[in-house]
Scaffold this motif. Sequence first.
Motif, mmCIF file in Angstrom:
data_model
loop_
_atom_site.group_PDB
_atom_site.id
_atom_site.type_symbol
_atom_site.label_atom_id
_atom_site.label_comp_id
_atom_site.label_asym_id
_atom_site.label_seq_id
_atom_site.Cartn_x
_atom_site.Cartn_y
_atom_site.Cartn_z
ATOM 1 N N TYR A 1 3.264 -42.483 -23.818
ATOM 2 C CA TYR A 1 4.083 -43.446 -23.082
ATOM 3 C C TYR A 1 3.316 -44.743 -22.874
ATOM 4 O O TYR A 1 2.110 -44.720 -22.626
ATOM 5 C CB TYR A 1 4.457 -42.862 -21.715
ATOM 6 C CG TYR A 1 5.101 -43.856 -20.784
ATOM 7 C CD1 TYR A 1 6.444 -44.189 -20.921
ATOM 8 C CD2 TYR A 1 4.370 -44.474 -19.780
ATOM 9 C CE1 TYR A 1 7.042 -45.103 -20.063
ATOM 10 C CE2 TYR A 1 4.957 -45.392 -18.920
ATOM 11 C CZ TYR A 1 6.288 -45.700 -19.072
ATOM 12 O OH TYR A 1 6.874 -46.609 -18.243
ATOM 13 N N SER B 1 4.198 -48.435 -20.654
ATOM 14 C CA SER B 1 5.178 -49.120 -19.815
ATOM 15 C C SER B 1 5.635 -50.405 -20.497
ATOM 16 O O SER B 1 4.984 -50.907 -21.425
ATOM 17 C CB SER B 1 4.578 -49.454 -18.449
ATOM 18 O OG SER B 1 3.605 -50.476 -18.576
ATOM 19 N N PRO C 1 6.249 -51.400 -26.656
ATOM 20 C CA PRO C 1 5.750 -50.030 -26.460
ATOM 21 C C PRO C 1 6.028 -49.110 -27.642
ATOM 22 O O PRO C 1 5.146 -48.360 -28.063
ATOM 23 C CB PRO C 1 6.490 -49.555 -25.204
ATOM 24 C CG PRO C 1 6.842 -50.805 -24.476
ATOM 25 C CD PRO C 1 7.076 -51.844 -25.540
ATOM 26 N N SER D 1 -5.459 -44.864 -18.724
ATOM 27 C CA SER D 1 -4.496 -43.827 -19.089
ATOM 28 C C SER D 1 -4.978 -42.486 -18.548
ATOM 29 O O SER D 1 -6.143 -42.322 -18.188
ATOM 30 C CB SER D 1 -4.300 -43.759 -20.604
ATOM 31 O OG SER D 1 -5.488 -43.367 -21.245
#
Length: 75
Positions: A3, A5, A16, A72
Amino acid sequence: FYYFSAGVEKAHGLKPEAILADPNLLYNTLIPEDLLYVSQKQEESARTMSVFDVQVREYSPEGNIRWTRLCSTPR
């Protein structure tokens, strides 16, 4: 990566979904001398399942060199 943002586009000029398809797009924004440090910290994060959190230099979307924080959490 699983993922990113929407802020990654503002910060790095990359969508992304593009980075998820090719993480090298993000790595290519980094100053070459900082890549080894990032790689070492990522390996440490994956091995220990700890948060990956570094400050490194990168090229902005406008081509200027700036400091950025990459953070992360491993899954």
